[in-house]
Design an enzyme around this catalytic site. Structure first.
Site, PDB file in Angstrom:
ATOM      1  N   CYS A  77       0.831  -1.199   0.000  1.00 38.85           N
ATOM      2  CA  CYS A  77       0.000   0.000   0.000  1.00 38.85           C
ATOM      3  C   CYS A  77       0.875   1.261   0.000  1.00 38.85           C
ATOM      4  CB  CYS A  77      -0.918   0.014   1.209  1.00 38.85           C
ATOM      5  SG  CYS A  77      -2.075   1.408   1.207  1.00 38.85           S
ATOM      6  N   ASN A 132       1.780  -7.911 -10.975  1.00 36.07           N
ATOM      7  CA  ASN A 132       0.683  -6.951 -10.822  1.00 36.07           C
ATOM      8  C   ASN A 132       1.116  -5.606 -11.399  1.00 36.07           C
ATOM      9  OD1 ASN A 132      -0.664  -5.087  -8.052  1.00 36.07           O
ATOM     10  ND2 ASN A 132      -1.780  -5.725  -9.855  1.00 36.07           N
ATOM     11  N   ASP A 184      -0.762  -2.624 -14.451  1.00 39.32           N
ATOM     12  CA  ASP A 184      -1.086  -2.316 -15.853  1.00 39.32           C
ATOM     13  C   ASP A 184      -1.668  -3.504 -16.613  1.00 39.32           C
ATOM     14  OD1 ASP A 184      -0.112   0.142 -15.224  1.00 39.32           O
ATOM     15  OD2 ASP A 184       1.663   0.053 -16.505  1.00 39.32           O
ATOM     16  N   GLY A 236      -5.956  -5.458 -10.408  1.00 34.82           N
ATOM     17  CA  GLY A 236      -6.566  -4.469  -9.530  1.00 34.82           C
ATOM     18  C   GLY A 236      -7.450  -3.513 -10.281  1.00 34.82           C
ATOM     19  N   ARG A 237      -6.937  -2.309 -10.562  1.00 31.23           N
ATOM     20  CA  ARG A 237      -7.765  -1.245 -11.132  1.00 31.23           C
ATOM     21  C   ARG A 237      -8.384  -1.610 -12.476  1.00 31.23           C
ATOM     22  NH1 ARG A 237      -4.168   3.350 -12.079  1.00 31.23           N
ATOM     23  NH2 ARG A 237      -2.590   1.722 -12.300  1.00 31.23           N
TER      24      ARG A 237
END
Length: 416
Positions: free
Chosen positions: A140, A244, A246, A268-269
């Site tokens: 994080c 992880n 892109d 993720g995003r």
């Protein structure tokens, strides 16, 4: 889920092959199943824990999408739970590590800066059979975490990192629960820690390591450094290494594993507002060309189902469920020609009936808008100086004063 690039309908009940006729699975699969300790993940894809996003409602949508292609889905990780809050039996923290009956395997992520507290939290999760897998958050980059020495800042203190991983593994091991580590490259380009941290985690019995190929200073800006994933894969040889950063499409995921040698990917995003991305990923990793391309009607149906699931997640609290759903609207509607006023109205819904009314008012004949609906979601931001405890970078070791301050700095709030 709408139109696809092949003639196969991803939501059809008609049985679908998982490979081209006459071709053995070993020749069509991009990767073999992912092994996380005793857990076999047939599709080597992990939903990254995202605060305020990957609650049970959103995980359900992603899992259903992944399974819709006829393949076993991947691993879907819940929002981060802080060790202190869990040890204190915080209501919201316990909600975060409460899973649906259909969630198998159950995966939780723990954050903490004190080895004893992290160990106690993992013991609660594993000992009370609250999850089948625990991930440790060392990635994080947000200031409220790094300024306390946590997240991506923590591996700089190598002994502290070692003690936390050891405490978690020892707490989980008697219950057969594997522990994994997710991290970033380091604090910035002058303070990289990922290779050392990966080797330490491996030596302590972590079941896998995952790397977001950016530093804390980069936040989510620029381009992820996939070459770092390849270097980590060379350094960590006995447990899986996951990549992880892109991954916006199934093609990105396949390219990452081919370029880096990673054993799987963490997304993720890229899936925000696109739970159907997991359908694409499942198909791609099993060698199929099917891709989901939803029209606006299918998107609207998904949004409404998300709303229903959110209300259920919050024990029937419609207002709370709708408020939590609002953040997803811009992601869902990215690229679709619905107009700014309509987007704003949908981002202000307060009841399920209002949501239905506003969705029905859309032009539901609109098809998939192509590349405009894909790519990065949300704000990437720009590189920024990480917020760290005073003097944090002066030494790799943790002195007694810092150690005492860290125990006091344990966050007491989980999730978003």
């Amino acid at each position: 889920m709408g139109d696809v690039t092949s003639t196969l309908d991803p939501v059809s009940t008609t049985p679908r092959p998982d490979r081209a006729p006459g071709v053995p699975p070993s020749e069509t699969r991009v990767l073999p199943p992912l092994q996380i300790g005793p857990i076999t993940v047939d599709t080597p894809v992990v939903l990254a824990p995202m605060a305020g996003v990957t609650n049970r409602a959103f995980r359900t949508l992603c899992r259903e999408a992944g399974a819709s292609q006829g393949f076993d889905p991947g691993l879907y990780v819940a929002e981060m739970v802080t060790s202190r809050a869990l040890v204190e039996r915080n209501v919201e923290s316990l909600r975060i590590v409460t899973f649906g009956d259909d969630e198998t395997p159950r995966s939780a992520q723990v954050y903490g800066v004190d080895p004893a507290t992290v160990g106690a939290a993992v013991k609660i999760i594993a000992g009370e059979d609250r999850a089948d897998h625990v991930d440790l958050n060392f990635g994080c980059p947000v200031p409220k975490v790094t300024r306390k020495g946590g997240g991506a800042a923590l591996p700089w203190k190598r002994q502290l990192f070692t003690d936390i991983v050891r405490a978690a593994v020892e707490a989980a091991e008697p219950h057969g629960v594997p522990v994994t580590v997710k991290m970033r490259k380091g604090i910035d380009d002058d303070h990289l820690t990922y290779l050392e941290a990966g080797r330490i985690a491996e030596s302590l019995g972590a079941a896998a390591v995952a790397l977001h190929a950016r530093t804390a200073a980069e936040h989510y800006s620029g381009t992820a450094d996939w070459t770092a994933i390849a270097r980590l894969k060379e350094a960590v040889t006995t447990v899986p290494v996951l990549g992880n950063g892109d991954i916006w499409s199934a093609e990105d995921a396949v390219r990452m594993v081919r370029e880096t040698g990673a054993d799987g990917v963490v997304v993720g995003r890229g899936c925000q507002g696109r739970p159907w991305l997991f359908a694409d990923l499942a198909a791609a990793f099993h060698g199929a060309e099917t891709r989901v391309r939803p029209g606006l009607r299918e998107v609207a149906d998904t949004i409404y189902r998300h709303g229903e699931l959110m209300i259920d997640y919050f024990d029937g609290d419609e207002g709370k469920g709708m408020r939590d759903l609002r953040k997803h609207m811009a992601w869902y509607l990215k690229g679709y020609a619905v107009g700014g006023e309509t987007r704003h109205a949908l981002a202000m819904v307060s009841t399920l009936a209002e949501l239905r009314e506003r969705l029905d008012a859309l032009d539901l004949t609109l098809g998939y808008p192509g590349e405009d609906a894909e790519g990065p979601r949300g704000r990437a931001g720009s590189p920024k100086q990480p917020h760290l405890p005073y003097g944090w970078l002066d030494s790799r070791d943790l002195d007694a004063e810092f150690e005492a301050r860290l125990r006091e700095a344990e966050l007491s709030v989980s999730g978003g």
